[in-house]
Design an enzyme around this catalytic site. Sequence first.
Site, mmCIF file in Angstrom:
data_model
loop_
_atom_site.group_PDB
_atom_site.id
_atom_site.type_symbol
_atom_site.label_atom_id
_atom_site.label_comp_id
_atom_site.label_asym_id
_atom_site.label_seq_id
_atom_site.Cartn_x
_atom_site.Cartn_y
_atom_site.Cartn_z
ATOM 1 C CE LYS A 84 33.048 29.767 31.472
ATOM 2 N NZ LYS A 84 33.708 30.703 32.407
ATOM 3 C CD GLU B 91 36.382 32.336 26.460
ATOM 4 O OE1 GLU B 91 36.923 32.123 27.567
ATOM 5 O OE2 GLU B 91 35.269 32.866 26.338
ATOM 6 N NE ARG C 217 41.296 37.531 29.386
ATOM 7 C CZ ARG C 217 41.378 37.670 30.705
ATOM 8 N NH1 ARG C 217 42.532 37.998 31.264
ATOM 9 N NH2 ARG C 217 40.313 37.495 31.462
HETATM 10 N N1 BES Z 1 32.705 34.130 29.426
HETATM 11 C C1 BES Z 1 33.434 34.205 30.639
HETATM 12 C C2 BES Z 1 33.000 35.372 31.534
HETATM 13 C C3 BES Z 1 31.599 35.339 32.049
HETATM 14 C C4 BES Z 1 31.327 34.798 33.284
HETATM 15 C C5 BES Z 1 30.573 35.879 31.330
HETATM 16 C C6 BES Z 1 30.036 34.764 33.775
HETATM 17 C C7 BES Z 1 29.287 35.861 31.822
HETATM 18 C C8 BES Z 1 29.010 35.304 33.039
HETATM 19 C C9 BES Z 1 34.913 34.362 30.339
HETATM 20 O O1 BES Z 1 35.348 33.729 29.181
HETATM 21 C C10 BES Z 1 35.649 33.717 31.468
HETATM 22 O O2 BES Z 1 35.542 32.551 31.613
HETATM 23 N N2 BES Z 1 36.392 34.521 32.227
HETATM 24 C C11 BES Z 1 37.122 34.033 33.325
HETATM 25 C C12 BES Z 1 38.491 34.651 33.302
HETATM 26 C C13 BES Z 1 39.467 34.037 34.255
HETATM 27 C C14 BES Z 1 39.789 32.623 33.820
HETATM 28 C C15 BES Z 1 40.722 34.878 34.278
HETATM 29 C C16 BES Z 1 36.366 34.418 34.603
HETATM 30 O O3 BES Z 1 35.773 35.499 34.634
HETATM 31 O O4 BES Z 1 36.340 33.604 35.515
HETATM 32 ZN ZN ZN Z 2 33.973 33.519 27.688
HETATM 33 MN MN MN Z 3 35.843 31.733 29.454
#
Ligand code: BES
Ligand code: ZN
Ligand code: MN
Length: 497
Positions: free
Chosen positions: A275, A347, A349
């Site tokens: 990220k 991750e 899921r």
């Molecule tokens: N933990 C994140 C989702 C999230 C984002 C929670 C912001 C709270 C605030 C999750 O693990 C994630 O990174 N999801 C990705 C999925 C994508 C890579 C398909 C996302 O939402 O960008």
């Molecule tokens: Zn996450």
């Molecule tokens: Mn994530």
Amino acid sequence: MSLKPSITFAKFSAPRKGTVFVLSAEGEGLAGAASACDPEKVLERAFAAAEFSGKFGALVEVLAPQGSQFDRLAAIGTGQVSELDEHAWMKIGGAIAAALRNAVEVAVVLDLPGLSIGGAEAAAVGAGILMRSYAFDKYKTKKDGNGQSTPKKPAKIVIQTAHPADAKKKFADAEAVVGGVLLARDLVNEPANMLGPVEFAARAGALEALGVKVEILAEKEMRKLGMGSLLGVAQGSPRGARLAVMQWNGGKAKDKPVAFVGKGVTFDTGGNSMKPASSMEDMKGDMGGAAAVLGLMHALAARKAKANVVGIIGLVENAVDGNSQRPGDIVTSMSGQTIEVLNTDAEGRLVLADALWYCHDRFQPQFMIDLATLTGAIMVALGQHHAGLFSNNDELAGRLAEAGQATQERVWRMPLGPDYDKLIDSRNADMKNIGGRYGGAITAAQFLQRFVKDTPWAHLDIAGTAMGAPASEINQSWGTGFGVRLLDRLVHDHYEG
Ligand code: BES
Ligand code: ZN
Ligand code: MN
């Protein structure tokens, strides 16, 4: 931690000193017992001077009025009495807590002319006071309460009501639920250096004191069960992985349990699909689903719910390391299905796939509800005022929506279907862990559905509601505890007795 006020209930008796709160309905001025507290009619003049009309949550206060022994006499507006549901009473409690400051001796006079305010409402006021009084300030050497009032001594609040015995009984249950909410907030607020998978599992173990049966599975056992999907996420972290299995058996022995499953990523760097810094700031809260499940188990056990309930949380840290999984890696889940991990940041899921499969495989529950801070996409779709609800069962979805209205932990149903499902088919394995560019919250839910068989199931995407949601009358903290009151209500209304 901020000082927790003590709350008791008593019959009406005109308070003589300390801080006194009375109610005033919109347009009704001051009447009934409220005026009995105010023989000097100082509030009436204050109402006029402040142009106070009794709007919901409004406050007018008079300090040390001459001729009385009160330190403070305050009226809280209740708005239109016809609109006062249980949640509104909770918010009134919140408004009172916000105005406590350093008061120690406090009376709250729950009386409005022409309205019978029952024990449940009085209990809700008490619960609202406790929820609003929470502040996460344990790491502040100078307690400033994060904008909350910071009393030097805990307030002793007596709620005066026509039904003190009933209020006391209902407050005992409400306090159990609030305990669960505040536990969930604490866990979400706690930084990841203090709370990794092992520490989180220990917090689950502490529920044994309430009569919850707790088992903690470590890597070796999970490896034996074939949980390659969950373990693949954990493999880049030196802090290990845990699966906590909690059981509260308050129902009849023959009743099948209901089950709750939580995503517990104690920190989400994104892994090799890392990220950007600004998106990583909040990722200590990526265990909000697990926190809600733990808080719910606390609530149910503390109020001795007459239901059999299973809580399962998958605990991992998604870290970056030479041993982290790579995009393109293929893992085999406990279900036997293979997954191509095209994005290591998807991750949650992967953790839930094995936790959900384990749950129905071992317990054959009446239903499974999972909670997860799963996607940024759900925040794009719904903002921070509703959690996303996905379900293969209309009755369960309907009950969740109702519980959401009652608790104001609102959910909004999103679609599922074969058109979305095929977006996660993979060239190289049974599925991939990301869909395309669009509908990211839906393809995440489709992925989970591949691990629930035909068990009635609902998925709550709480990425927007578990943390950083706008402050409210009953919450000023970053971690909200979202889900505890919602699911306690669901169990209470449909699965007890
Ligand atoms: N933990 C994140 C989702 C999230 C984002 C929670 C912001 C709270 C605030 C999750 O693990 C994630 O990174 N999801 C990705 C999925 C994508 C890579 C398909 C996302 O939402 O960008
Ligand atoms: Zn996450
Ligand atoms: Mn994530």
